[in-house]
Write a protein that holds these residues in place. Sequence first.
Motif, PDB file in Angstrom:
ATOM      1  N   VAL A   9      30.584  37.534  94.115  1.00 35.99           N
ATOM      2  CA  VAL A   9      30.720  37.918  92.705  1.00 35.99           C
ATOM      3  C   VAL A   9      29.389  38.459  92.192  1.00 35.99           C
ATOM      4  O   VAL A   9      29.352  39.462  91.472  1.00 35.99           O
ATOM      5  N   LEU A  10      28.279  37.826  92.582  1.00 35.11           N
ATOM      6  CA  LEU A  10      26.959  38.306  92.155  1.00 35.11           C
ATOM      7  C   LEU A  10      26.668  39.705  92.676  1.00 35.11           C
ATOM      8  O   LEU A  10      26.072  40.520  91.968  1.00 35.11           O
ATOM      9  N   GLU A  11      27.079  39.989  93.904  1.00 35.64           N
ATOM     10  CA  GLU A  11      26.887  41.339  94.446  1.00 35.64           C
ATOM     11  C   GLU A  11      27.618  42.361  93.590  1.00 35.64           C
ATOM     12  O   GLU A  11      27.062  43.408  93.239  1.00 35.64           O
ATOM     13  N   ASP A  15      26.038  45.309  91.044  1.00 38.91           N
ATOM     14  CA  ASP A  15      26.435  46.703  91.202  1.00 38.91           C
ATOM     15  C   ASP A  15      26.944  47.278  89.882  1.00 38.91           C
ATOM     16  O   ASP A  15      26.592  48.394  89.511  1.00 38.91           O
ATOM     17  N   LEU A  16      27.760  46.504  89.174  1.00 41.09           N
ATOM     18  CA  LEU A  16      28.401  47.000  87.961  1.00 41.09           C
ATOM     19  C   LEU A  16      27.527  46.907  86.716  1.00 41.09           C
ATOM     20  O   LEU A  16      27.654  47.728  85.808  1.00 41.09           O
ATOM     21  N   GLY A  54      37.277  41.798  92.030  1.00 44.96           N
ATOM     22  CA  GLY A  54      37.233  41.620  90.590  1.00 44.96           C
ATOM     23  C   GLY A  54      37.106  40.161  90.240  1.00 44.96           C
ATOM     24  O   GLY A  54      37.356  39.286  91.070  1.00 44.96           O
ATOM     25  N   TYR A  55      36.696  39.911  89.021  1.00 43.73           N
ATOM     26  CA  TYR A  55      36.564  38.544  88.535  1.00 43.73           C
ATOM     27  C   TYR A  55      36.621  38.568  87.015  1.00 43.73           C
ATOM     28  O   TYR A  55      36.423  39.609  86.384  1.00 43.73           O
ATOM     29  N   ALA A  56      36.911  37.398  86.458  1.00 42.85           N
ATOM     30  CA  ALA A  56      37.012  37.301  85.004  1.00 42.85           C
ATOM     31  C   ALA A  56      36.845  35.843  84.595  1.00 42.85           C
ATOM     32  O   ALA A  56      37.107  34.940  85.386  1.00 42.85           O
ATOM     33  N   GLN A  68      34.437  35.768  78.490  1.00 46.50           N
ATOM     34  CA  GLN A  68      33.040  35.682  78.879  1.00 46.50           C
ATOM     35  C   GLN A  68      32.615  36.843  79.777  1.00 46.50           C
ATOM     36  O   GLN A  68      31.506  37.342  79.656  1.00 46.50           O
ATOM     37  N   THR A  69      33.508  37.233  80.678  1.00 43.99           N
ATOM     38  CA  THR A  69      33.201  38.300  81.621  1.00 43.99           C
ATOM     39  C   THR A  69      34.501  38.821  82.223  1.00 43.99           C
ATOM     40  O   THR A  69      35.482  38.088  82.322  1.00 43.99           O
ATOM     41  N   ILE A  70      34.471  40.078  82.585  1.00 47.28           N
ATOM     42  CA  ILE A  70      35.596  40.685  83.305  1.00 47.28           C
ATOM     43  C   ILE A  70      35.037  41.910  84.017  1.00 47.28           C
ATOM     44  O   ILE A  70      34.280  42.684  83.432  1.00 47.28           O
ATOM     45  N   ALA A  71      35.390  42.054  85.289  1.00 47.45           N
ATOM     46  CA  ALA A  71      34.850  43.169  86.059  1.00 47.45           C
ATOM     47  C   ALA A  71      35.774  43.515  87.215  1.00 47.45           C
ATOM     48  O   ALA A  71      36.401  42.629  87.798  1.00 47.45           O
ATOM     49  N   ALA A  72      35.817  44.789  87.549  1.00 46.58           N
ATOM     50  CA  ALA A  72      36.569  45.285  88.700  1.00 46.58           C
ATOM     51  C   ALA A  72      35.662  46.207  89.493  1.00 46.58           C
ATOM     52  O   ALA A  72      34.921  47.013  88.912  1.00 46.58           O
TER      53      ALA A  72
END
Length: 162
Positions: A9-11, A15-16, A54-56, A68-72
């Motif tokens: 997730v940190l990687e 990147d994002l 992805g994570y959220a 709090q967070t959301i990413a793809a």
Amino acid sequence: MRWWDIAPVLELEHDLFPEDAWSAGMFWSELAHARGPHATRRYLVAEDGGRIVGYAGLAAAGDLADVQTIAAARDQWGTGLGARLLTELLRAATSFECAEVLLEVRVDNTRAQRLYERFGFEPLGFRRGYYQPGNVDALVMRLSDPARSVSSASSVRSETHG
């Protein structure tokens, strides 16, 4: 999300969001609060072929939730992954009996803003210089009645313990 998901997730996070990425400690802290029967946080990851794409995360207090967070991952943009992650967060907000969901989004992230608007989020105001160190403003958005916005199920893995 589980503790072993933090490194990949940190990687993705770096990147994002290279200028304002969360630290490992921030993710560890959030996961610590997502444990137990009275947990008020939900963190999840989406995988494709064993790779986290992805994570959220969502935190709830009383009848208010906050994304709090959301990413793809970039190669997932346009696939609907962001919508599936957001749907799962709104399901969590509903299960926490939240009447409203808030979030902050960079003013220059129009793609995310459009996603949130599709779900019924409305602009509420700005937080000047919220994203550091770039000193980028955040648009604060609010969704009333998250249960109404929840749509079809997704294949996102949701974990409430680390």
